[in-house]
Design an enzyme around this catalytic site. Structure first.
Site, PDB file in Angstrom:
ATOM      1  N   HIS A 161     -47.678 -34.270 -16.381  1.00  0.00           N
ATOM      2  CA  HIS A 161     -47.492 -35.501 -17.153  1.00  0.00           C
ATOM      3  C   HIS A 161     -48.160 -36.709 -16.502  1.00  0.00           C
ATOM      4  O   HIS A 161     -48.330 -37.740 -17.166  1.00  0.00           O
ATOM      5  CB  HIS A 161     -46.000 -35.778 -17.347  1.00  0.00           C
ATOM      6  CG  HIS A 161     -45.333 -34.816 -18.283  1.00  0.00           C
ATOM      7  ND1 HIS A 161     -45.040 -35.122 -19.592  1.00  0.00           N
ATOM      8  CD2 HIS A 161     -44.906 -33.536 -18.104  1.00  0.00           C
ATOM      9  CE1 HIS A 161     -44.457 -34.094 -20.176  1.00  0.00           C
ATOM     10  NE2 HIS A 161     -44.361 -33.106 -19.288  1.00  0.00           N
ATOM     11  N   ASP A 369     -52.520 -44.303 -15.188  1.00  0.00           N
ATOM     12  CA  ASP A 369     -51.386 -43.747 -15.911  1.00  0.00           C
ATOM     13  C   ASP A 369     -51.811 -42.447 -16.559  1.00  0.00           C
ATOM     14  O   ASP A 369     -52.950 -42.320 -17.021  1.00  0.00           O
ATOM     15  CB  ASP A 369     -50.918 -44.718 -16.995  1.00  0.00           C
ATOM     16  CG  ASP A 369     -49.406 -44.818 -17.079  1.00  0.00           C
ATOM     17  OD1 ASP A 369     -48.727 -43.892 -16.593  1.00  0.00           O
ATOM     18  OD2 ASP A 369     -48.898 -45.815 -17.618  1.00  0.00           O
TER      19      ASP A 369
END
Length: 473
Positions: A161, A369
């Site tokens: 993730h 991110d």
């Protein structure tokens, strides 16, 4: 139909889809297959606390409709090394390109391996021969290797993730070769972006001398793994429904009423050095300095949810943000206008759609991110007739998909300030055009697409033909 077994550090009840996150993505397939979700209980056993040894400690089982939730406790010392030490003291900073913040204490990797071995030992007796196993995130990278060492032959997929850094940064981790070798115990490895997938391919070629079999398949360590990009999305209909519910509507009405004379900018982040919050504040200060027409007009609402505040790096950034907010408000604020409204606490998710919809601009400007779902939620929450504008860091995984946002380099303070000014004054026709394109992409690649695409790819990966048993790492 094969049962889906999900493994992650923490477990969530898939019936509570309003909570968002991984539970939303997995609820349907877990329910349809009578699946199982396995992970840490959230409880640690303190040294000297009476009770059985970790190996004999019973599991906690809870039935959530057709889904079985199974959790295990961890000893405090093991948890500190596995979670706070290696996962968040080594992997998190390095994977976000912050080698300067990594703590390569050798004890951490020992605890990380021990915890993953315990996960495997507790999970193995619960598995069926035809299960499909889906392991999530950086806490559990070696889990498939531990399961293989115990004789598991089921299809096992892994999804990261967070970002995967370029090979040279990854190679700075002591034992990096062990870590990437562990990924070859999986049948399918998924990444958030094409850039992360490319970093993996470059690494296994340069460091592991893997053989490229084509179509995303690589051969090394006597195993074949398939890898690809599977960008995660959101449940669009669920988030729209949140905005139409009472809390979402009340938030929107209150914000539009209280800020009727202002243009709202919004930032919603977990407090973390990867989110670029000081850079964002500096860009907003440059906006007020270089474009004085925005003074007394633009108000930034910045929500920074508490996170890991026992770690020095997080305390430092908290103090820096508080100092910047105070400086901006002191230099530019008026009796009836404060440029920055800063909140260091959580805001309930049902209220967020209303806040997003009331905002003219969203600032999603992380330094790095994996994806960043706030960007997608902001777009979905907008009024199509009068939508706001997304200012998005090019270093967020979402930037690969959301090309109609205003993409910025958050390290370039002046350029980011220019982009914010452009967003505040963008003509309505351009805003509508950009929003329409962004929303179409988000709807097409929603969280259900992500889940189904990954699992369908896993189901069709070529079975491993090698009869050589996987040796414990």
């Amino acid at each position: 139909m094969s049962r889906l077994v999900v493994v992650s550090n923490r477990v969530a009840d898939p019936r509570k889809t309003a909570a968002g996150g991984l539970a939303v993505a997995l609820a349907e397939v877990l329910n349809n297959t009578g699946g199982m979700w396995f992970g840490w209980s959230g409880k640690t056993i303190e040294p000297g606390e009476p009770g059985p040894h970790a190996q004999e400690r019973p599991l906690h089982t809870h039935q959530a409709g057709p889904v079985k939730l199974v959790t295990m406790d961890l000893d405090r010392q093991d948890y500190d090394a596995y979670y706070g030490g290696y996962s968040n003291g080594v992997l998190w900073p390095v994977f976000h390109y912050r080698l300067d913040l990594a703590d390569f204490d050798p004890a951490y990797i020992t605890g990380y391996r021990k915890a993953n071995q315990l996960f495997a030992q507790k999970l193995r007796p619960l598995l069926r021969d035809d299960d499909i196993i889906w392991i999530h995130d950086y806490h559990l990278i070696p889990l498939a290797a531990e399961l293989r060492a115990l004789g598991c032959t089921q299809r096992i997929g892994f999804f990261l993730h967070i970002p995967l850094p370029p090979p040279l940064i990854l190679a700075a981790i002591p034992g990096h070769d062990w870590l990437i070798r562990a990924l070859f115990a999986y049948d399918l490895v998924g990444f958030q972006s094409n850039a992360d997938h490319e970093h993996f391919c470059r690494y296994v070629q340069a460091e592991a001398h893997a053989q490229d079999l084509g179509r995303g398949r690589w051969r090394a360590f006597n195993r074949t793994v398939q890898a690809g990009a599977f960008p995660i999305g959101i449940d669009v209909d669920e988030f729209v429904a949140l905005g139409q519910a009472s809390e979402g509507r009340e938030m929107y009405e209150r914000m539009t009423r209280e800020y009727s004379r202002r243009q709202l900018l919004v930032g919603v982040d977990r407090l973390d050095y990867s989110k670029g919050l000081p850079h964002r504040m500096q860009a907003f200060r440059s906006l007020l300095q270089n474009f004085p027409e925005n003074r007394r007009v633009a108000t930034l609402i910045q929500i920074a949810s508490p996170s890991r505040e026992e770690v020095d790096a997080y305390t430092d950034i908290l103090h820096e943000i508080e100092s910047l907010c105070g400086s901006i408000n002191g230099n530019y604020g008026e009796l009836d206008w404060m440029p920055v409204r800063y909140m260091h606490r959580n805001v309930a998710r049902p209220r967020l759609p209303g806040l997003y919809r009331a905002s003219r601009v969203a600032l999603v400007t992380p330094l790095r991110d994996g994806m960043n779902l706030v960007a997608k939620e902001f777009v979905v929450a907008q009024d199509p007739a009068d939508p706001g504008v997304l200012v998005l860091s090019r270093f967020a995984g979402a930037a690969e998909q959301l090309k109609e946002a205003l993409l910025v380099n958050p390290y370039d303070i002046e350029a980011t300030a220019n982009a914010i000014n452009l967003a505040l004054h963008m003509p309505i026709e351009e805003r509508r055009t950009r929003h329409q394109a962004l929303l179409a992409t988000i709807r097409r690649c929603d969280v259900h697409w992500w889940c189904n695409t990954f699992l369908e790819t896993l189901a069709h990966t070529q079975a491993e033909v090698s009869g050589t048993p996987w040796l414990r790492l």
